[in-house]
Scaffold this active site. Structure first.
Site, short mmCIF file in Angstrom:
data_model
loop_
_atom_site.label_atom_id
_atom_site.label_comp_id
_atom_site.label_asym_id
_atom_site.label_seq_id
_atom_site.Cartn_x
_atom_site.Cartn_y
_atom_site.Cartn_z
CG LEU A 33 -1.42 -0.81 -6.50
CD1 LEU A 33 -2.25 -1.77 -7.34
CD2 LEU A 33 -1.02 -1.45 -5.17
CG HIS A 37 2.46 -2.36 -4.27
ND1 HIS A 37 2.67 -1.03 -4.56
CD2 HIS A 37 2.50 -2.45 -2.92
CE1 HIS A 37 2.81 -0.35 -3.43
NE2 HIS A 37 2.72 -1.18 -2.42
P1 AMP Z 1 2.93 -0.97 1.23
O1 AMP Z 1 1.83 -0.62 0.28
O2 AMP Z 1 4.08 -0.03 1.19
O3 AMP Z 1 2.43 -1.28 2.61
O4 AMP Z 1 3.52 -2.34 0.70
C1 AMP Z 1 2.71 -3.46 0.50
C2 AMP Z 1 3.58 -4.67 0.29
O5 AMP Z 1 4.41 -4.46 -0.84
C3 AMP Z 1 4.51 -4.94 1.49
O6 AMP Z 1 4.59 -6.34 1.71
C4 AMP Z 1 5.82 -4.39 1.00
O7 AMP Z 1 6.95 -5.01 1.59
C5 AMP Z 1 5.76 -4.71 -0.48
N1 AMP Z 1 6.67 -3.83 -1.22
C6 AMP Z 1 6.74 -2.48 -1.15
N2 AMP Z 1 7.75 -2.03 -1.92
C7 AMP Z 1 8.34 -3.12 -2.46
C8 AMP Z 1 9.44 -3.31 -3.34
N3 AMP Z 1 10.15 -2.29 -3.81
N4 AMP Z 1 9.77 -4.58 -3.69
C9 AMP Z 1 9.06 -5.63 -3.21
N5 AMP Z 1 8.01 -5.52 -2.39
C10 AMP Z 1 7.65 -4.28 -2.02
#
Ligand code: AMP
Length: 284
Positions: A33, A37
């Site tokens: 995280l 997140h």
């Molecule tokens: P992940 O763990 O990379 O699959 O991401 C989980 C969620 O967090 C997904 O909906 C991503 O789009 C969101 N997320 C990842 N990085 C960011 C960020 N820098 N800003 C906003 N949301 C993010």
């Protein structure tokens, strides 16, 4: 905060909570995280009685040559962060809990995947849509929170919710960035030190395109060339794609008008990074 690892226990908890009239905000993640997140979690915390965070590195959405094995993982750290954000439940299943047998059904995404990451990562969005379908059936959320950093994923989930009639409200949250503009990502730790510095070019090139649009540029090709030139001249990264489409339809545009997405993907030594800009462009 409860950590639940089985589908059966998670469903039993959620059925009980829903019977008590609780609203459930759901944040699906692959863990490791960061502030991106945590921002999704904070939105969920504000808007729902209960917050469920899932942590699952979904093998189905990784291609055979992609970084499933090296994807960063640290459950103890994630758990402490979730606790401090007042998450109520972490759903943390093992792969065999989510996929005990070879799947008899999988979700195939038909639209909005012939471009961007859908094109360069075949099968990726089928894997995402399949796991999100399963997670929605397990968590039964009132609202689900996704980041606009993965803008094509938001467009695909929007289609999934609508086509399969999930009673879930999709909430899309703005991209959270480092101070120097780099979009926060669990994968950033896999950049080499010199690449970490160069990686700011992704955001800077998008900002340059934005400025060019503000100065009247409306031609997609010119803007794409501007971005490509900046990236190739100021980093060692290999461009996977730089593309411009209408958003969320993801249809090609010769000239920019209405809501558009400028999206890019760049490969560094051990990591492929994505970023995008979604803007309203007025007619000239
Ligand atoms: P992940 O763990 O990379 O699959 O991401 C989980 C969620 O967090 C997904 O909906 C991503 O789009 C969101 N997320 C990842 N990085 C960011 C960020 N820098 N800003 C906003 N949301 C993010």
């Amino acid at each position: 905060m409860k950590v639940i690892t089985t589908v059966k226990d998670m469903q039993a908890e959620m059925i009980q909570q829903k019977a008590n009239g609780k609203t459930i905000g759901f944040v699906p993640t692959m863990g490791y995280l960061h502030e991106g997140h945590l921002t999704l979690i904070r939105h969920a915390r504000k808007e729902n009685d209960l917050v469920v965070l899932s942590i699952f590195v979904n093998p189905l959405q990784f291609g055979p040559k992609e970084d499933f094995a090296t994807y960063p993982r640290d459950f103890a750290r994630d758990r402490a962060l979730a606790e401090s954000e007042k998450v109520d439940y972490i759903f943390y299943p093992e792969t065999r809990e989510m996929y005990p047998n070879s799947p008899s059904v999988k979700v195939i995404v038909q639209e909005r995947t012939d471009v961007l990451c859908g094109k360069s990562r075949p099968g990726h969005f089928d894997g995402v849509a399949t796991v999100i379908t399963k997670l929605f059936s397990i968590v039964m959320p009132t609202r689900a929170y996704f980041g606009k950093k993965d803008a094509q994923q938001v467009a695909v989930i929007d289609g999934l919710i609508s086509d399969f009639n999930f009673p879930v409200e999709l909430v899309a949250v703005d991209t959270v960035r480092e101070q120097d503009g780099l979009a926060k990502s669990s994968r950033n730790v896999n950049l080499l030190p010199e690449e970490r510095e160069q990686a700011t070019i992704l955001y800077r090139s998008l900002q340059a395109a934005k400025e060019s649009i503000a100065n009247g540029e409306r031609n997609s090709e010119s803007l794409i060339n501007l971005i490509k030139t900046m990236i190739t001249s100021q980093s060692s990264g290999q461009i996977d794609y730089v593309e411009i489409y209408s958003y969320p339809q993801l249809k090609p545009l010769e000239r920019l008008e209405g809501r558009v997405i400028i999206a890019l993907a760049v490969k560094f030594t051990n990591v492929r990074l994505i970023d995008n800009l979604i803007i309203e462009v007025n007619k000239q």
